[in-house]
Write an enzyme that holds these catalytic residues in place. Structure first.
Site, PDB file in Angstrom:
ATOM      1  N   SER A 144       6.647  13.554  -3.815  1.00  0.00           N
ATOM      2  CA  SER A 144       5.478  14.318  -4.233  1.00  0.00           C
ATOM      3  C   SER A 144       4.957  15.119  -3.048  1.00  0.00           C
ATOM      4  CB  SER A 144       4.396  13.347  -4.719  1.00  0.00           C
ATOM      5  OG  SER A 144       3.155  13.990  -4.915  1.00  0.00           O
ATOM      6  N   TYR A 157      -1.438   6.077  -3.365  1.00  0.00           N
ATOM      7  CA  TYR A 157      -0.334   6.874  -3.875  1.00  0.00           C
ATOM      8  C   TYR A 157       0.294   7.702  -2.745  1.00  0.00           C
ATOM      9  CZ  TYR A 157       2.168  10.312  -6.749  1.00  0.00           C
ATOM     10  OH  TYR A 157       3.134  11.108  -7.306  1.00  0.00           O
ATOM     11  N   LYS A 161       4.214   7.614  -1.318  1.00  0.00           N
ATOM     12  CA  LYS A 161       5.070   8.792  -1.312  1.00  0.00           C
ATOM     13  C   LYS A 161       5.467   9.202   0.109  1.00  0.00           C
ATOM     14  CE  LYS A 161       5.580   9.142  -5.662  1.00  0.00           C
ATOM     15  NZ  LYS A 161       6.929   9.011  -6.278  1.00  0.00           N
TER      16      LYS A 161
END
Length: 245
Positions: A144, A157, A161
């Protein structure tokens, strides 16, 4: 109808039930590849298999949770039993959460790091010995933009990533002597149910121009897989024309 450009190619895709994973299965199938998909919901398998076959590919579904070592081992074993080789592993399964950090729990951390990074590790660990034996292979992480920069209300998150990106960069150098390619794709927002994650609502998805499509990302995955033996696409950063990043 398959275009035949990846005829004989065998891909293993995690998180194949929807979004980017499902789009990747169909994109591989449209090139004539055989795909093994891993997802938690077996009821999605028949429809996906029918679509893949209609495009000229083949599809085998493995039901399981990517955080379990047995799922990764079984998926790789079944792939080799069915097709005799594994050309591309796509670590796509993921989960997101959008909330103030002070509201995050240990369970939130364990789930996000577990699916996003533990799953990546487990499937890669299961696949690499076989790719070394065959002297070739491609491992693709679907990370991402959150793996390249930080975003508010996405700290855990982003951590997961960033871990995928660092993992890919290290493995690329380690596995190169074995003829194995490693790449990572870092899309910005993609219009899928995943974009909602936890903490967003449908209103946040109204601006079409701010989102990539799942097919956009799937096309980048297949582009990586279609490169000549001596060429590597190591990192792809993808942002929609309408998003200000």
């Amino acid at each position: 109808m398959s275009d035949g450009s990846l005829a004989g190619h065998v891909a293993l895709v995690t998180g194949s039930g929807g979004g980017i994973g499902r789009a990747a299965v169909l994109e591989f199938a449209a090139r004539g590849a055989s795909v093994v998909g891993v997802g938690r919901h077996p009821d999605e398998a028949d429809a996906l298999r029918a679509e893949a076959e209609a495009l000229g590919g083949a599809y085998l579904h493995i039901t399981g949770d990517v955080i379990e070592p047995g799922t990764a081992a079984s998926a790789v074993t079944r792939t080799l039993e069915q097709h005799g080789r594994l050309d591309t592993l796509v670590n796509n399964a993921g989960v997101g959460m959008y909330a103030d950090f002070v509201d995050a729990t240990v369970a939130d951390y364990d789930e996000i790091m577990g699916i996003n990074m533990r799953g990546t590790f487990l499937f890669t660990r299961a696949a690499v010995p076989h790719m070394i034996s065959q002297g070739s292979g491609l491992i693709v992480q679907v990370a991402s933009q959150a793996g390249l920069q930080g975003f508010p209300r996405e700290a855990i998150y982003c951590a997961s990533k960033h871990a995928q990106v660092g993992f890919s960069r290290a493995l690329r150098r380690e596995l190169q002597p074995h003829g194995i390619k490693v790449g990572v794709i870092c899309p910005a927002a993609v219009r899928t149910s995943f974009a909602l994650g936890r903490g967003r609502d449908e209103e946040s998805l109204l601006h079409e121009e701010h989102f990539l499509s799942a097919k956009d990302v799937a096309s980048a995955i297949v582009f990586m897989a279609a490169q000549d033996k001596g060429a590597r696409v190591t990192e792809v950063s993808m942002i929609s024309l309408g998003e200000a990043l």
